[in-house]
Design an enzyme around this catalytic site. Structure first.
Site, mmCIF file in Angstrom:
data_model
loop_
_atom_site.group_PDB
_atom_site.id
_atom_site.type_symbol
_atom_site.label_atom_id
_atom_site.label_comp_id
_atom_site.label_asym_id
_atom_site.label_seq_id
_atom_site.Cartn_x
_atom_site.Cartn_y
_atom_site.Cartn_z
ATOM 1 N N ALA A 11 43.583 48.950 32.961
ATOM 2 C CA ALA A 11 43.346 49.400 34.336
ATOM 3 C C ALA A 11 44.594 49.203 35.191
ATOM 4 O O ALA A 11 44.988 50.094 35.956
ATOM 5 C CB ALA A 11 42.161 48.625 34.928
ATOM 6 N N ARG A 37 45.629 48.931 18.610
ATOM 7 C CA ARG A 37 44.539 49.910 18.756
ATOM 8 C C ARG A 37 45.009 51.189 19.429
ATOM 9 O O ARG A 37 44.472 52.260 19.186
ATOM 10 C CB ARG A 37 43.396 49.320 19.618
ATOM 11 C CG ARG A 37 42.645 48.178 19.036
ATOM 12 C CD ARG A 37 41.563 47.714 20.014
ATOM 13 N NE ARG A 37 42.122 47.016 21.175
ATOM 14 C CZ ARG A 37 42.390 45.715 21.219
ATOM 15 N NH1 ARG A 37 42.135 44.965 20.170
ATOM 16 N NH2 ARG A 37 42.907 45.162 22.294
ATOM 17 N N CYS A 125 45.084 38.297 42.483
ATOM 18 C CA CYS A 125 44.831 39.432 43.375
ATOM 19 C C CYS A 125 44.258 39.010 44.731
ATOM 20 O O CYS A 125 44.680 39.480 45.787
ATOM 21 C CB CYS A 125 43.905 40.415 42.677
ATOM 22 S SG CYS A 125 42.549 39.631 41.810
ATOM 23 N N GLN A 152 34.518 40.306 45.523
ATOM 24 C CA GLN A 152 35.512 40.824 44.590
ATOM 25 C C GLN A 152 34.950 41.900 43.662
ATOM 26 O O GLN A 152 33.888 41.725 43.053
ATOM 27 C CB GLN A 152 36.090 39.667 43.759
ATOM 28 C CG GLN A 152 36.822 38.671 44.635
ATOM 29 C CD GLN A 152 37.510 37.556 43.867
ATOM 30 O OE1 GLN A 152 37.469 36.412 44.310
ATOM 31 N NE2 GLN A 152 38.140 37.848 42.745
ATOM 32 N N SER A 155 36.860 45.603 39.135
ATOM 33 C CA SER A 155 38.194 45.917 38.587
ATOM 34 C C SER A 155 38.995 44.647 38.334
ATOM 35 O O SER A 155 39.957 44.679 37.572
ATOM 36 C CB SER A 155 38.967 46.821 39.545
ATOM 37 O OG SER A 155 39.094 46.196 40.803
ATOM 38 N N LYS A 209 42.804 28.907 42.545
ATOM 39 C CA LYS A 209 44.033 29.720 42.549
ATOM 40 C C LYS A 209 44.384 30.128 43.979
ATOM 41 O O LYS A 209 45.560 30.197 44.343
ATOM 42 C CB LYS A 209 43.839 30.998 41.714
ATOM 43 C CG LYS A 209 43.919 30.788 40.214
ATOM 44 C CD LYS A 209 43.623 32.113 39.515
ATOM 45 C CE LYS A 209 43.479 31.938 38.024
ATOM 46 N NZ LYS A 209 43.004 33.183 37.371
ATOM 47 N N ARG A 231 31.770 37.700 42.842
ATOM 48 C CA ARG A 231 31.880 39.040 42.247
ATOM 49 C C ARG A 231 30.750 39.915 42.796
ATOM 50 O O ARG A 231 29.585 39.485 42.822
ATOM 51 C CB ARG A 231 31.751 38.951 40.730
ATOM 52 C CG ARG A 231 31.968 40.256 40.013
ATOM 53 C CD ARG A 231 33.413 40.656 39.908
ATOM 54 N NE ARG A 231 34.156 39.764 39.023
ATOM 55 C CZ ARG A 231 35.489 39.694 38.998
ATOM 56 N NH1 ARG A 231 36.227 40.435 39.805
ATOM 57 N NH2 ARG A 231 36.090 38.865 38.171
ATOM 58 N N HIS A 238 39.135 44.210 46.686
ATOM 59 C CA HIS A 238 38.555 42.913 47.033
ATOM 60 C C HIS A 238 38.511 42.781 48.557
ATOM 61 O O HIS A 238 39.479 43.122 49.245
ATOM 62 C CB HIS A 238 39.422 41.766 46.490
ATOM 63 C CG HIS A 238 39.399 41.630 44.998
ATOM 64 N ND1 HIS A 238 38.573 42.367 44.171
ATOM 65 C CD2 HIS A 238 40.107 40.803 44.177
ATOM 66 C CE1 HIS A 238 38.785 42.009 42.917
ATOM 67 N NE2 HIS A 238 39.715 41.072 42.890
#
Ligand code: A2P
EC number: 1.2.1.11
Length: 339
Positions: A11, A37, A125, A152, A155, A209, A231, A238
């Site tokens: 992404a 892959r 992020c 959040q 993604s 964080k 989330r 976000h």
């Protein structure tokens, strides 16, 4: 100038390619890497189909290596990639707290990037989005305490996170029982106050964080930071409710004026016209939306605000490319001599 993307099929990798298409970076060649892959797959860039290769386990022959293939891949390989003298701008949390690894949001602490020794870390992020708004306030009014509640998007867990939201919403609408793989509970029609692992102090790593990285980016570890990270079932962007206690009192008008001139910020703050930050309007945008600016009812002279920033852009790909652009503007993209 040669740029490489590690994790090109993910992404953030997808967004990196979009941002590079519009970037001022003088780019002659783009190399794309992912897992075995994806080897042989092609991705379009500037009218050409570029072939994805297996990520090297040794040197990458590029001036800038934009890494977004997860912490374990970066931890194992980033130092080796940088052996070619290029700079790795790493989107994972693998090196963010290492001494000698700058943690950079160009609008806030761009010059730190110039001190790198081969690796620059791109922040978490949620933190990147918050500090774009909070750093200018800190510089003028001094932030004493910062209380953050986040909303959040899926993604944040990559393409698989967004796929899980879409697929499991369909399952639930069809009367089935949604299951979860990327998230710790089913995400459709739910909110989950649990991102990353719990720490001994009861906070999650995602929440810590925000504290650790705010200190390192703003360069002031006296700011008291507390975060609740949640989330929610949106695809991208976000959002964060932020309360600030300030050393010098500020009015909402003063903050609006200050942030209107701040780089990377779009003040979107007219409740009478139903204008405020939202994922719907902030997604796909480079600037972080800031609004709902009001006087704190808890801290005298403090400020409450709401921000929404595209997690895949300012929270990841855009910030990484802006770091490379900053290095180029400063004439600091020359390859280093390595032993
Ligand atoms: P692939 O698509 O081949 O699995 P996201 O964060 O959206 O899940 O994307 C993760 C990115 O990291 C993808 O491009 C993925 O490639 C890549 N990736 C995952 N594991 C590895 C690995 N072991 N080596 C190199 N790239 C990896």
């Amino acid at each position: 100038m040669r740029v490489a993307i590690v994790g090109a099929t993910g992404a953030v990798g997808h967004e990196l390619m979009q941002v590079l298409e519009r970037s001022s970076l003088k780019l002659d060649e783009l190399l794309l890497y992912a897992s075995p892959r994806s080897a042989g797959k092609t991705l379009p860039f500037r009218g050409q189909d570029l072939t994805v290769q297996v990520t090297p386990e040794g040197t990458i022959d590029a001036d800038v290596i934009l890494a977004s293939a997860g912490g374990s891949v970066s931890k194992a390989l980033a130092h080796r990639w940088a052996q070619g003298g290029g700079v790795v701008i790493d989107n994972s949390s693998a090196f963010r707290y290492d001494e000698g690894v700058p943690l950079v949001v160009p609008e806030v602490n761009g010059p730190e990037a110039l001190k790198h020794q081969g690796i620059i870390a791109n922040p978490n992020c949620t933190t990147a989005i918050a500090v774009v708004a909070v750093a200018p306030i800190h510089r003028k009014y001094g932030v004493k305490r910062m209380i953050v509640s986040t909303y959040q998007a899926t993604s944040g867990a990559g393409q698989k996170g967004m796929d899980e939201l879409l697929e499991q919403t369909r399952v639930q609408l069809d009367g089935g029982q949604p299951t979860n793989a990327e998230f710790v509970h089913p995400i459709p029609f739910n909110v989950i106050p649990h991102i990353d692992v719990f720490q001994d102090n009861g906070y999650t790593k995602e929440e810590m964080k925000v504290a650790w990285e705010t200190h390192k980016i703003i360069g002031d570890d006296r700011i008291r930071v507390s975060c609740t990270a949640v989330r929610i079932p949106t695809l991208r962007t976000h959002s964060e409710a932020i309360t600030l206690e300030l050393e010098r009192p500020a009015t909402p008008d003063e903050i609006r004026e200050l942030l209107s001139a701040a780089p990377g910020v779009e003040v979107r703050d007219n409740p009478g016209e139903k204008l405020y930050p939202m994922p719907l309007t902030a997604s796909g945008k480079y600037d972080v939306e800031v609004g709902r600016i009001r006087q704190s009812l808890v801290f005298d002279g403090g400020i409450d605000l709401f921000v929404a920033g595209d997690q895949l852009l300012k929270g990841a790909a855009l910030n990484a490319v802006q770091i490379a652009e900053y290095l180029q503007e400063q004439g600091a993209l020359k390859r280093r001599q390595t032993a």
